[in-house]
Design a protein around this motif. Sequence first.
Motif, mmCIF file in Angstrom:
data_model
loop_
_atom_site.group_PDB
_atom_site.id
_atom_site.type_symbol
_atom_site.label_atom_id
_atom_site.label_comp_id
_atom_site.label_asym_id
_atom_site.label_seq_id
_atom_site.Cartn_x
_atom_site.Cartn_y
_atom_site.Cartn_z
ATOM 1 N N TYR A 151 36.075 51.063 44.207
ATOM 2 C CA TYR A 151 35.602 52.429 44.001
ATOM 3 C C TYR A 151 34.084 52.459 44.118
ATOM 4 O O TYR A 151 33.373 51.742 43.406
ATOM 5 N N ASP A 152 33.589 53.266 45.023
ATOM 6 C CA ASP A 152 32.154 53.521 45.138
ATOM 7 C C ASP A 152 31.345 52.231 45.220
ATOM 8 O O ASP A 152 30.320 52.069 44.557
ATOM 9 N N GLY A 153 31.802 51.289 46.047
ATOM 10 C CA GLY A 153 31.085 50.041 46.237
ATOM 11 C C GLY A 153 31.281 49.027 45.134
ATOM 12 O O GLY A 153 30.718 47.926 45.197
ATOM 13 N N GLN A 154 32.048 49.374 44.123
ATOM 14 C CA GLN A 154 32.325 48.440 43.035
ATOM 15 C C GLN A 154 33.846 48.354 42.851
ATOM 16 O O GLN A 154 34.608 48.802 43.694
ATOM 17 N N ARG A 155 34.256 47.751 41.739
ATOM 18 C CA ARG A 155 35.688 47.649 41.495
ATOM 19 C C ARG A 155 36.028 48.059 40.056
ATOM 20 O O ARG A 155 35.342 47.665 39.113
ATOM 21 N N ILE A 156 37.055 48.856 39.937
ATOM 22 C CA ILE A 156 37.580 49.204 38.618
ATOM 23 C C ILE A 156 38.568 48.113 38.224
ATOM 24 O O ILE A 156 39.456 47.758 39.000
ATOM 25 N N ARG A 157 38.409 47.600 37.034
ATOM 26 C CA ARG A 157 39.302 46.550 36.538
ATOM 27 C C ARG A 157 40.320 47.163 35.579
ATOM 28 O O ARG A 157 39.946 47.745 34.552
ATOM 29 N N TYR A 158 41.576 47.050 35.935
ATOM 30 C CA TYR A 158 42.659 47.520 35.067
ATOM 31 C C TYR A 158 43.276 46.316 34.366
ATOM 32 O O TYR A 158 43.606 45.311 35.016
#
Length: 282
Positions: free
Chosen positions: A252-259
């Motif tokens: 997301y948006d050049g980064q990563r969401i960690r679930y």
Amino acid sequence: MRGAVAVAVLLAAALTGCADAADEGKPVASAQPSARSPQAAPAEAEPRTVAEFLARAEEAMAGQKGWTFAVKGREGLVLRGQDSSATYSATVRRTTGEAWALHSTGATVSKGVSKSEEIYVADGTAYVKKGAAGWEHGPVTDPEFADKVEDPIAALDAFRDYGDEVTLAKADGRVELRARAASGPLTGVRDKAVVRKALRELAPTLRQLRAAGVTAPESAIAVGGVEETLVVNPSTYRVTAHTFKCTFLIPYDGQRIRYEQDVTERTSGTYDEVVAVPEGLG
């Protein structure tokens, strides 16, 4: 778990999910040979394979009228160092037999706010009440309701379905059956049964993220790790604990969401009463 988790300004919607592992139930005195019997029945051979341990565990759990489980879980999202999570705890009372039933009472805590939750399952239907809201009900096979029901005994069927994905280990006076998937692109492990289960857990959160503008395709999602463990007592063959952990990384948006999701169910004792759905719900 059954939490409500928000990711910074991205997500303000409810998340649902998980469960907790199992401590052993009360010991049950073994039957003594009858005085009329010329000799005791020969001892069964010790189980050696995953399938044999699952069969013994299923028999041991079915040997009691019911069981009580302590459940704890956590579900969270991390983005740009900001962690938004919810925790869940509950007591589950679950009867055995063909006409099994379940009653769970617990609470979800998110952002310091606790919301009670009560669940009944009987005759294939789940009844769910969260906080001050009214009761909802639907088939327990419906993913929307199945995701809310923590049924530790159902883990036996899940591990049977995992087939060759399950490994067997004996350590510290216990037997551990484990299914896992290592980190890597989701596309590489998508077909593993334990990963498919993890994806079902992720699905409600992923739908909320999509609605909030997170549009990464599944092919871009990575698995941080998935692991499910069933702990069996090597003497009684009772299930004493069940754990499930999974992590997904979503661009997301050049980064990563960690679930992240981490659930433990522990067997805390036998249950000798009847689970009955309150009048007016059934």
